[in-house]
Scaffold this active site. Structure first.
Site, mmCIF file in Angstrom:
data_model
loop_
_atom_site.group_PDB
_atom_site.id
_atom_site.type_symbol
_atom_site.label_atom_id
_atom_site.label_comp_id
_atom_site.label_asym_id
_atom_site.label_seq_id
_atom_site.Cartn_x
_atom_site.Cartn_y
_atom_site.Cartn_z
ATOM 1 N N LYS A 142 4.783 -13.562 -94.439
ATOM 2 C CA LYS A 142 3.363 -13.243 -94.498
ATOM 3 C C LYS A 142 2.976 -12.622 -95.839
ATOM 4 O O LYS A 142 1.982 -13.013 -96.433
ATOM 5 C CB LYS A 142 3.041 -12.261 -93.361
ATOM 6 C CG LYS A 142 1.757 -12.553 -92.676
ATOM 7 C CD LYS A 142 1.627 -11.775 -91.378
ATOM 8 C CE LYS A 142 1.882 -10.296 -91.571
ATOM 9 N NZ LYS A 142 1.353 -9.499 -90.434
ATOM 10 N N ARG A 151 21.465 -12.370 -93.036
ATOM 11 C CA ARG A 151 21.297 -11.989 -94.447
ATOM 12 C C ARG A 151 21.919 -10.631 -94.760
ATOM 13 O O ARG A 151 21.983 -9.739 -93.922
ATOM 14 C CB ARG A 151 19.825 -12.028 -94.844
ATOM 15 C CG ARG A 151 18.927 -11.141 -94.050
ATOM 16 C CD ARG A 151 17.458 -11.400 -94.370
ATOM 17 N NE ARG A 151 16.638 -10.388 -93.702
ATOM 18 C CZ ARG A 151 15.321 -10.404 -93.649
ATOM 19 N NH1 ARG A 151 14.637 -11.374 -94.222
ATOM 20 N NH2 ARG A 151 14.658 -9.448 -93.027
ATOM 21 N N ARG A 160 21.171 -4.606 -93.357
ATOM 22 C CA ARG A 160 20.223 -3.670 -92.742
ATOM 23 C C ARG A 160 20.551 -3.596 -91.261
ATOM 24 O O ARG A 160 20.729 -4.619 -90.598
ATOM 25 C CB ARG A 160 18.788 -4.176 -92.913
ATOM 26 C CG ARG A 160 18.238 -3.939 -94.300
ATOM 27 C CD ARG A 160 16.877 -4.555 -94.441
ATOM 28 N NE ARG A 160 16.019 -4.258 -93.275
ATOM 29 C CZ ARG A 160 14.710 -4.467 -93.249
ATOM 30 N NH1 ARG A 160 14.118 -4.967 -94.304
ATOM 31 N NH2 ARG A 160 13.997 -4.198 -92.179
ATOM 32 N N ARG A 198 12.072 -7.949 -81.761
ATOM 33 C CA ARG A 198 10.877 -7.876 -82.623
ATOM 34 C C ARG A 198 9.996 -9.103 -82.414
ATOM 35 O O ARG A 198 8.776 -9.005 -82.332
ATOM 36 C CB ARG A 198 11.287 -7.829 -84.102
ATOM 37 C CG ARG A 198 11.768 -6.479 -84.596
ATOM 38 C CD ARG A 198 11.513 -6.311 -86.101
ATOM 39 N NE ARG A 198 12.193 -7.268 -86.959
ATOM 40 C CZ ARG A 198 13.322 -7.021 -87.626
ATOM 41 N NH1 ARG A 198 13.917 -5.846 -87.521
ATOM 42 N NH2 ARG A 198 13.858 -7.934 -88.407
#
Ligand SMILES: [Zn+2]
Length: 234
Positions: free
Chosen positions: A28, A142, A176, A187
């Site tokens: 986004k 990632r 992370r 999420r």
């Protein structure tokens, strides 16, 4: 003479108002920056709007500050008042991209009323649509080099030597903690639950533009640009 001419122009060419919807990881921010560059639109995120209004000390900003200092949630009325002020600023003359507002259909209705005051409407609610399973795979895979920040991925971009950074040779890769598969899936589920009513709202008003957000950044940018160009021509 000149003045009346300007007024006529403004009335016939209401600046586009876009809403950008998309789950975390759908790109986004990248697409919003592209739209700012290409069309001179200004991205307005709720957090930034509130902070700026508080800093400026406007009436609505003071009201928001009071609520936030007491630990409360800023009401829709205050956010709308802040948005009304902001939309009258000259830098938004080419149009805006709303990010983070509206979040509910009640807010969407209030926003429509606000825009109607100046003969405006939501020109497009752009929904960046993702394949949830692929998204989980993409995000959960990632990691980055702890030294130089180079980004890697379990499937799409492995370093030449496992665990060793191609760029700087360091071997402390970092992930992370909120990028694990379970958290990402949660999420996404939360996003869909929260956004579904808005999707329906804008679909019913003919403003919804669904964009496949699983392609490359450039592919998505091309599709988003086309949708914006089409929506703002109306
Ligand atoms: Zn490195």
């Amino acid at each position: 003479m000149t003045e009346s001419k300007t007024t006529a122009n403004v009335a016939t060419l209401a600046p586009p108002v876009l809403i950008l919807l998309g789950p975390p990881g759908a790109g986004k921010g990248t697409q919003a920056r592209m739209l700012e560059k290409r069309y001179g639109l200004v991205q307005l995120s709720t957090g930034d709007l509130l902070r700026a209004a508080v800093a400026e000390g406007s009436e609505a900003g003071k009201a928001a500050d009071k609520v936030m200092k007491s630990g409360g949630l800023v009401s829709d009325e205050i956010v709308i008042a802040i948005l009304r002020d902001r939309l009258s600023d000259p830098d938004t003359a080419k149009g805006v991209i709303l990010d983070g507002f509206p979040r509910t259909t009640v807010q969407a209705e209030a926003l429509d009323e606000l825009l109607a005051e100046s003969g405006q409407k939501i020109d497009a609610a752009i929904s960046l649509e993702v394949d949830d399973e692929a998204m989980v795979h993409r995000i959960a895979g990632r990691y980055t080099c702890g030294e130089c920040g180079e980004g890697y991925h379990d499937s799409f971009k492995k370093p030449k030597v496992d665990g060793v950074c191609d760029v700087c040779g360091a071997s402390n890769m970092k992930r992370r903690s909120d990028d694990n598969a379970e958290t990402v899936a949660e999420r996404l589920a939360a996003y869909h639950k929260q956004t579904a009513p808005l999707i329906t709202y804008y679909e019913q008003r003919g403003a919804l533009q669904r964009i496949d957000a699983m392609g490359s950044i450039d592919e998505i940018a091309t599709t988003v640009s086309r949708a914006v160009a089409e929506a703002t021509r109306k």
